[in-house]
Write a protein that holds these residues in place. Structure first.
Motif, PDB file in Angstrom:
ATOM      1  N   VAL A 311       0.839  -1.204   0.000  1.00  0.00           N
ATOM      2  CA  VAL A 311       0.000   0.000   0.000  1.00  0.00           C
ATOM      3  C   VAL A 311       0.870   1.248   0.000  1.00  0.00           C
ATOM      4  O   VAL A 311       0.622   2.207  -0.744  1.00  0.00           O
ATOM      5  N   LYS A 312       1.907   1.231   0.801  1.00  0.00           N
ATOM      6  CA  LYS A 312       2.801   2.390   0.894  1.00  0.00           C
ATOM      7  C   LYS A 312       3.511   2.650  -0.426  1.00  0.00           C
ATOM      8  O   LYS A 312       3.662   3.800  -0.870  1.00  0.00           O
ATOM      9  N   LYS A 313       3.948   1.584  -1.086  1.00  0.00           N
ATOM     10  CA  LYS A 313       4.625   1.734  -2.367  1.00  0.00           C
ATOM     11  C   LYS A 313       3.680   2.252  -3.446  1.00  0.00           C
ATOM     12  O   LYS A 313       4.075   3.035  -4.327  1.00  0.00           O
ATOM     13  N   THR A 314       2.418   1.864  -3.351  1.00  0.00           N
ATOM     14  CA  THR A 314       1.432   2.253  -4.360  1.00  0.00           C
ATOM     15  C   THR A 314       1.067   3.729  -4.276  1.00  0.00           C
ATOM     16  O   THR A 314       1.001   4.425  -5.296  1.00  0.00           O
ATOM     17  N   VAL A 315       0.828   4.239  -3.047  1.00  0.00           N
ATOM     18  CA  VAL A 315       0.327   5.620  -2.904  1.00  0.00           C
ATOM     19  C   VAL A 315       1.398   6.602  -2.431  1.00  0.00           C
ATOM     20  O   VAL A 315       1.182   7.814  -2.452  1.00  0.00           O
ATOM     21  N   GLU A 316       2.547   6.092  -2.001  1.00  0.00           N
ATOM     22  CA  GLU A 316       3.650   6.938  -1.516  1.00  0.00           C
ATOM     23  C   GLU A 316       3.145   8.013  -0.548  1.00  0.00           C
ATOM     24  O   GLU A 316       3.148   9.205  -0.846  1.00  0.00           O
ATOM     25  N   PRO A 317       2.693   7.600   0.633  1.00  0.00           N
ATOM     26  CA  PRO A 317       2.084   8.548   1.583  1.00  0.00           C
ATOM     27  C   PRO A 317       3.081   9.584   2.108  1.00  0.00           C
ATOM     28  O   PRO A 317       4.281   9.316   2.217  1.00  0.00           O
ATOM     29  N   ASP A 318       2.569  10.771   2.420  1.00  0.00           N
ATOM     30  CA  ASP A 318       3.389  11.816   3.021  1.00  0.00           C
ATOM     31  C   ASP A 318       3.613  11.548   4.501  1.00  0.00           C
ATOM     32  O   ASP A 318       4.604  12.001   5.069  1.00  0.00           O
ATOM     33  N   GLU A 319       2.662  10.869   5.128  1.00  0.00           N
ATOM     34  CA  GLU A 319       2.765  10.509   6.547  1.00  0.00           C
ATOM     35  C   GLU A 319       2.329   9.066   6.726  1.00  0.00           C
ATOM     36  O   GLU A 319       1.329   8.635   6.137  1.00  0.00           O
ATOM     37  N   THR A 320       3.076   8.320   7.532  1.00  0.00           N
ATOM     38  CA  THR A 320       2.659   6.983   7.942  1.00  0.00           C
ATOM     39  C   THR A 320       2.606   6.986   9.459  1.00  0.00           C
ATOM     40  O   THR A 320       3.638   7.042  10.130  1.00  0.00           O
ATOM     41  N   LEU A 321       1.393   6.963  10.004  1.00  0.00           N
ATOM     42  CA  LEU A 321       1.206   7.064  11.447  1.00  0.00           C
ATOM     43  C   LEU A 321       0.794   5.714  12.021  1.00  0.00           C
ATOM     44  O   LEU A 321      -0.125   5.065  11.513  1.00  0.00           O
ATOM     45  N   LEU A 322       1.460   5.311  13.087  1.00  0.00           N
ATOM     46  CA  LEU A 322       1.126   4.065  13.770  1.00  0.00           C
ATOM     47  C   LEU A 322       0.176   4.380  14.926  1.00  0.00           C
ATOM     48  O   LEU A 322       0.474   5.222  15.774  1.00  0.00           O
ATOM     49  N   VAL A 323      -0.968   3.717  14.951  1.00  0.00           N
ATOM     50  CA  VAL A 323      -1.942   3.889  16.026  1.00  0.00           C
ATOM     51  C   VAL A 323      -1.658   2.847  17.094  1.00  0.00           C
ATOM     52  O   VAL A 323      -1.728   1.634  16.828  1.00  0.00           O
ATOM     53  N   VAL A 324      -1.309   3.298  18.300  1.00  0.00           N
ATOM     54  CA  VAL A 324      -0.958   2.381  19.380  1.00  0.00           C
ATOM     55  C   VAL A 324      -1.852   2.629  20.592  1.00  0.00           C
ATOM     56  O   VAL A 324      -2.244   3.763  20.882  1.00  0.00           O
ATOM     57  N   ASP A 325      -2.139   1.570  21.302  1.00  0.00           N
ATOM     58  CA  ASP A 325      -3.002   1.600  22.478  1.00  0.00           C
ATOM     59  C   ASP A 325      -2.167   1.946  23.701  1.00  0.00           C
ATOM     60  O   ASP A 325      -1.218   1.232  24.044  1.00  0.00           O
TER      61      ASP A 325
END
Length: 582
Positions: A311-325
């Motif tokens: 997914v990251k390679k396909t859309v090349e996101p500006d931000e990748t945020l990890l949601v943690v509990d």
């Protein structure tokens, strides 16, 4: 701080002061340790600027850690020089408190070493106790550990209420090139809910730095962060979790609630294709931000990581945020490091910060993974997502409160004109039952009573959950009685306090609200005390006076001896010291 900003801050704090008085009058807070005078000193505008460099809503998260650190400071003693022997017992207790709060072992060790380095061999500054100097060293080290800066360069426009969060999200300034934000994480962390909250924040509450830079220094310094120009992004939510049952429906419901369009291709499409089509749609239809909700797993596995990489390679996101509990404690820090090593992330969103976990995640994440916490989830409502401010978090952990966040929350619920009107009524002891209802409803919009109270300096260690339940129950009974009053009675408390018909009126009201007559008598007594306390607090801070009058000098706000001297000096020349109770 400019006089304009001071007046505005004082107006908003006037409203929250009413709520604090409601807490003080409950039987749960009848001890002599709680009084309006000491609280007003903590909340005074002059002190606000000091605390801001040092304070979303937190209920139980940091109680254990905050209480332990405060106890360490109390037992520090009146030492004049910070030697290794003098600070060793305190450091040992701090280390134990950090580990009990589930802070990562390496982070706890590094924090203790940093505090030791800042404290060892230092003379206790004149006018400051060893306890205060030790707390300052703890604050600076916590700030560094969580990604903040212990200096004034971390403010926006010189306004303490505009303290910069750890980071801002990417924004595209090129037409038809939307910024893409990819959310990742394990199942159960609150990823889909966080996607909806983030979309609402970007759409309604994100400050526009371009508009901020065009404002004058005076305007920037006199405007609360919650009232600054907003960027108002046009956001597209993307449902790319095709595995979890009802994940797509959940995001669609959230999108409908907040007025944000949700893109979906059903459960049979490939997540990478969904994300690609969503970005194309955003380009065609003028969306400037795309938030992609991806699938999670029960544990970190290669299949999950491979899908994220595609997914990251396909859309090349500006931000990748990890949601943690946040409730996973220090495991959240190692999880962040694992995701960063596998797919590369730009930051984290820490959810469930209003829970009863011990707070180790907030302190540990950056120390272990090197990645900043960008947002924190502080409740279940869609607007309960806030930028992460390391300085305010450090302040709350050390029991110093969070007056700036309290002011910002209040400013979103009450206008300056309404606050000024209420301020005048408070100073004249004209606070009526309608005002009580208004304040009670306002604090419910700001969050739980416990969350609001613990933003006040020194309040965190004075209350616990059982006491707060008593307070909330008493306020509900009081509201029931007020609802049984007629308009004339609500606007004129004297009819129930001093009028000859007060007894018969009160009997009718308590019967109509399903309560005992004794409950009505108790409420009338409490209400009268409340009006007196509010009036004293207002007069002590100079509220209700014309703008520019009654403002305490910074040195006066926290110096009891100076206030007493000024009061005596005023009496010699005539009536009134001006700074004490009426």
């Amino acid at each position: 701080m400019s006089s304009t900003h001071m007046r505005r801050t004082r107006q908003v704090l006037t409203v929250t002061g009413c709520l604090v008085s409601m807490l003080a009058l409950s039987s749960a807070f009848s001890s002599s340790s709680f009084n309006g005078a000491s609280l007003t000193q903590r909340m005074s505008p002059a002190r606000t600027s000091n605390r801001s460099n040092g304070g979303t809503q937190l209920n139980m998260m940091f109680d254990q850690l905050s209480n332990a650190l405060t106890e360490v400071a109390k037992n520090f003693g009146g030492k004049q020089r910070m030697t290794e022997n003098s600070i060793q017992p305190a450091l040992k207790s701090v280390r134990r408190a950090l580990l009990d709060a589930d802070v990562n072992l390496d982070v706890a060790t590094a924090l203790i070493d940093g505090v030791k380095r800042r404290s060892l061999g230092k003379e206790v500054t004149k006018g400051v106790t060893a306890e205060q100097q030790f707390i300052k060293a703890m604050y600076d080290e916590l700030l560094d550990m969580m990604g903040g800066e212990a200096n004034e360069s971390n403010t926006m426009g010189g306004n303490p209420s505009l303290q910069s969060p750890t980071a801002t999200l990417a924004h595209s300034s090129v037409a038809n090139e939307p910024a893409v934000i990819l959310l990742a994480g394990l199942q159960g962390a609150g990823k889909t809910t966080a996607a909806g909250k983030l979309a609402l924040y970007l759409q309604e509450r994100e400050v526009d730095p371009d508009a901020l830079s065009s404002m004058s220094d005076e305007d920037r310094s006199s405007t609360l962060a919650s009232r600054l120009p907003k960027r108002n992004r046009k956001v597209l939510l993307v449902a790319a979790d095709v595995y979890r049952p009802a994940a797509i429906e959940q995001l669609q419901i959230l999108g409908k609630q907040i007025g944000v369009e949700v893109f979906s291709m059903g459960v049979d499409a490939d997540p990478a294709d969904i994300a690609k089509e969503a970005v194309e749609k955003a380009k065609r239809e003028g969306f400037d931000t795309v938030v992609v909700d991806t699938a999670g797993r029960q544990v970190v596995d290669e299949e999950l990581m491979e899908e994220l990489r595609r997914v990251k390679k396909t859309v090349e996101p500006d931000e990748t945020l990890l949601v943690v509990d946040a409730m996973t404690g220090q495991a959240a820090a190692s999880l962040t490091a694992s995701f960063d090593a596998a797919v590369g992330i730009s930051g984290a969103i820490l959810t469930k910060l209003d829970g009863d976990s011990r707070g180790g995640a907030a302190v540990s994440i950056r120390g272990v993974s090197g990645k900043p916490i960008k947002f924190v989830g502080v409740g279940e409502k869609t607007n309960d997502l806030e930028p992460f401010y390391p300085d305010r978090m450090a302040s709350r952990i050390l029991g110093m409160g969070d007056v700036i966040s309290l002011v910002e929350k209040a400013s979103m619920e009450v206008s300056d004109a309404d606050a000024a009107k209420m301020q005048e009524k408070m100073a004249k002891a004209e606070f009526d039952f309608d005002d009580f209802m208004t304040q009670s409803r306002m604090v419910s919009k700001m969050g739980s009573m416990a969350g609001v109270a613990k933003m006040l300096p020194g309040m965190g260690n004075m209350i616990d959950s059982s006491q707060m339940r008593q307070v909330e129950e008493r306020i509900k009974r009081s509201e029931a009685m007020i609802c049984s009053m007629n308009k004339k009675e609500r606007a004129n408390p004297g009819l129930l306090l001093t009028d000859k018909s007060a007894r018969s009126r009160l009997m009718r009201i308590t019967k109509g609200s399903g309560l005992a007559f004794e409950d009505g008598l108790a409420f009338m007594s409490e209400f009268q005390k409340m009006r007196t306390m509010i009036s004293r607090m207002a007069k002590q801070t100079g509220m209700g006076q014309p703008d520019g009058e009654g403002e305490m000098e910074p040195a006066m706000a926290g110096n009891r001896n100076a206030r007493r001297a000024a009061k005596k000096k005023g009496k010699k020349g005539g009536r009134g010291g001006g700074m004490g109770f009426a």
